[in-house]
Scaffold this active site. Structure first.
Site, PDB file in Angstrom:
ATOM      1  N   GLY A  26      -3.898   2.452  -9.083  1.00  0.00           N
ATOM      2  CA  GLY A  26      -4.876   2.644  -8.006  1.00  0.00           C
ATOM      3  C   GLY A  26      -4.579   3.886  -7.198  1.00  0.00           C
ATOM      4  O   GLY A  26      -3.667   4.658  -7.515  1.00  0.00           O
ATOM      5  N   PHE A  27      -5.354   4.051  -6.169  1.00  0.00           N
ATOM      6  CA  PHE A  27      -5.230   5.243  -5.325  1.00  0.00           C
ATOM      7  C   PHE A  27      -3.835   5.328  -4.686  1.00  0.00           C
ATOM      8  O   PHE A  27      -3.081   6.281  -4.938  1.00  0.00           O
ATOM      9  CB  PHE A  27      -6.368   5.196  -4.286  1.00  0.00           C
ATOM     10  CG  PHE A  27      -6.112   5.954  -3.034  1.00  0.00           C
ATOM     11  CD1 PHE A  27      -5.818   7.311  -3.066  1.00  0.00           C
ATOM     12  CD2 PHE A  27      -6.174   5.307  -1.802  1.00  0.00           C
ATOM     13  CE1 PHE A  27      -5.584   8.013  -1.882  1.00  0.00           C
ATOM     14  CE2 PHE A  27      -5.947   6.001  -0.634  1.00  0.00           C
ATOM     15  CZ  PHE A  27      -5.640   7.355  -0.666  1.00  0.00           C
ATOM     16  N   ILE A  28      -3.453   4.341  -3.919  1.00  0.00           N
ATOM     17  CA  ILE A  28      -2.137   4.402  -3.264  1.00  0.00           C
ATOM     18  C   ILE A  28      -1.031   4.198  -4.297  1.00  0.00           C
ATOM     19  O   ILE A  28      -0.010   4.881  -4.293  1.00  0.00           O
ATOM     20  CB  ILE A  28      -2.035   3.350  -2.128  1.00  0.00           C
ATOM     21  CG1 ILE A  28      -3.090   3.644  -1.055  1.00  0.00           C
ATOM     22  CG2 ILE A  28      -0.619   3.353  -1.511  1.00  0.00           C
ATOM     23  CD1 ILE A  28      -3.176   2.618   0.059  1.00  0.00           C
ATOM     24  N   GLY A  52      -8.507   0.409 -10.346  1.00  0.00           N
ATOM     25  CA  GLY A  52      -7.600   1.518 -10.657  1.00  0.00           C
ATOM     26  C   GLY A  52      -8.141   2.302 -11.850  1.00  0.00           C
ATOM     27  O   GLY A  52      -9.071   1.859 -12.529  1.00  0.00           O
ATOM     28  N   LEU A  92       0.667  -4.147  -4.594  1.00  0.00           N
ATOM     29  CA  LEU A  92      -0.508  -3.465  -4.031  1.00  0.00           C
ATOM     30  C   LEU A  92      -1.809  -3.971  -4.642  1.00  0.00           C
ATOM     31  O   LEU A  92      -2.882  -3.717  -4.099  1.00  0.00           O
ATOM     32  CB  LEU A  92      -0.423  -1.954  -4.305  1.00  0.00           C
ATOM     33  CG  LEU A  92       0.720  -1.170  -3.666  1.00  0.00           C
ATOM     34  CD1 LEU A  92       0.748   0.250  -4.231  1.00  0.00           C
ATOM     35  CD2 LEU A  92       0.575  -1.115  -2.162  1.00  0.00           C
ATOM     36  N   THR A 111      -8.840 -12.889  -6.109  1.00  0.00           N
ATOM     37  CA  THR A 111      -7.837 -11.888  -6.514  1.00  0.00           C
ATOM     38  C   THR A 111      -6.709 -11.856  -5.498  1.00  0.00           C
ATOM     39  O   THR A 111      -5.530 -11.828  -5.847  1.00  0.00           O
ATOM     40  CB  THR A 111      -8.466 -10.476  -6.581  1.00  0.00           C
ATOM     41  OG1 THR A 111      -9.588 -10.517  -7.417  1.00  0.00           O
ATOM     42  CG2 THR A 111      -7.479  -9.444  -7.083  1.00  0.00           C
ATOM     43  N   TYR A 165     -11.982 -11.296   3.662  1.00  0.00           N
ATOM     44  CA  TYR A 165     -10.922 -10.377   3.221  1.00  0.00           C
ATOM     45  C   TYR A 165      -9.731 -10.486   4.169  1.00  0.00           C
ATOM     46  O   TYR A 165      -8.581 -10.639   3.725  1.00  0.00           O
ATOM     47  CB  TYR A 165     -11.480  -8.951   3.198  1.00  0.00           C
ATOM     48  CG  TYR A 165     -10.458  -7.902   2.855  1.00  0.00           C
ATOM     49  CD1 TYR A 165      -9.731  -7.972   1.673  1.00  0.00           C
ATOM     50  CD2 TYR A 165     -10.215  -6.832   3.712  1.00  0.00           C
ATOM     51  CE1 TYR A 165      -8.796  -6.999   1.359  1.00  0.00           C
ATOM     52  CE2 TYR A 165      -9.277  -5.862   3.394  1.00  0.00           C
ATOM     53  CZ  TYR A 165      -8.575  -5.947   2.219  1.00  0.00           C
ATOM     54  OH  TYR A 165      -7.648  -4.997   1.912  1.00  0.00           O
TER      55      TYR A 165
END
Ligand code: UDP
Length: 350
Positions: A26-28, A52, A92, A111, A165
């Site tokens: 993923g991004f981070i 991702g 993450l 998830t 969330y």
């Protein structure tokens, strides 16, 4: 490609620690993996590529200390095997992005809750240290600025998806701390505030890639509501430094830390800064032709139109108190909003 393709490489180089990064494509995650490899660690990644991207990590595939498993964290066999090799797990993998959350509440909640449960259970079996990513969303509608880790939490009603969330991440925090207290699992929790930088995509709602993409396309920037809501934006490399500063610090175990920037800006102000940064980019690259300017550079959009729901609730202001992580690790953000916008524009302009 099978559901869990493993990319292996022989390990010849001496390594310091073995890290398992869930959501490492993923991004981070991909920035974190790069920094871990630079520091000489061995890195295992599990990612189902649901949000991702393989292209985020493809340049690492030949690295001798890098292994990638394409699998969901709810795939017990793969998760078990990878965790058995890990000293430290950085968790993450999650459903993130307000747009994704509002549009896919079942996926978000399942998830986030089932995934974290699986990661914690596996870590208990092997005694691995676990760092669990949480989010500033858990501060909900709190109005005491800046947000401190031990503040009370005020969320909206269950009829509004967005709060699902926050609640799912709160449950992750409760569960991780319960494993720490009851089963001595070494856990560290960190709450990420708006984190941005290269590789973040706008399709799940994140404002900076959306604004930059719109500006580069010569479209008006879609400012939601009156644009007076404010945020603080942290560069991803600062976020990664913070996570790694916590990872090997024993005194962080059993605790929760904010990770964020403190330079506050309204979303309308942000839109103006993005436009200025894109103009600067084209002025510095005369060989690139700038798109024609739209008649109106900002377009104000109601939340109802933006999120296709009549009762969306946003936070007016979100600023972290980062004194706790500073006291424990000496970490503070180094990159300004100017740096952030410049790096995102460069990246997206390609
Ligand atoms: N936002 C906006 N236009 C967009 C996307 C987002 O004005 O195209 C606003 C959004 O309403 C919020 C802020 O920008 O107030 C930050 O949104 P983002 O989804 O990046 O992060 P959040 O802080 O909501 O988690």
């Amino acid at each position: 490609m099978t559901e869990h393709t493993l990319y292996h490489a022989d390990i010849h180089t001496p390594v310091r620690q073995t890290y398992l990064v869930t959501g490492g494509a993923g991004f981070i995650g991909s920035h974190l993996v790069e920094m871990l490899l630079q520091q000489g660690h061995r890195v295992l990644v599990i990612d189902d590529l649901s949000t991702g991207l393989l292209e985020n990590i493809v340049h690492l595939r030949q690295h001798p200390n890098f292994h990638f498993a394409r699998a969901s964290i709810t795939n017990e066999l793969v998760l078990d095997r990878l965790t058995s090799e890990a000293d430290i797990v950085i968790h993450l993998a999650a459903a993130v992005g307000v747009k994704l959350i509002v549009e896919n509440p079942v996926r978000t909640i399942e998830t986030n809750i089932m995934g974290t449960e699986a990661v914690l259970r596996a870590a208990v079996r092997y005694g691995a240290r676990v760092l669990v990513a949480s989010t500033s969303e858990v501060y909900g509608k709190g109005t005491r600025i800046p947000f401190r880790e031990d503040d009370d939490v005020v969320l909206g009603p269950t009829s509004r998806n967005r709060w699902g969330y926050a609640a799912s991440k709160m449950l992750d925090e409760f569960l991780a701390l319960a494993y720490y207290r009851e089963q001595n699992l070494p856990v560290v929790l960190f709450r990420l505030f708006n984190t941005v930088g290269p590789r973040q995509r706008g399709q799940y709602g994140m404002v900076i890639p959306r604004f930059v993409q719109q500006a580069l396309a010569g479209e008006p920037l879609t400012v939601y509501d009156d644009g007076e809501q404010s945020r603080c934006f942290l560069h991803v490399t600062d976020a990664v430094r913070a996570i790694l500063a916590l990872a090997e610090r024993d005194e962080a175990i059993g605790q929760v830390f904010n990770i964020g920037a403190t330079e506050e800006i309204t979303i309308r102000g942000l839109a103006e800064r993005v436009l200025a940064e894109v103009d600067t980019f084209y002025a510095a690259h005369p060989e690139r032709s700038a798109p024609p300017r739209p008649a109106e550079r900002l377009r104000f959009v109601s939340y109802a139109e933006a999120y296709h729901t009549p009762d969306f609730e946003d936070m007016r202001q979100r600023v972290p108190d980062i004194s706790k992580i500073y006291q424990h690790t000496g970490w503070h953000p180094e990159r300004s909003l100017k740096d952030i916008l410049c790096s995102v524009v460069q990246h997206m302009a390609g």
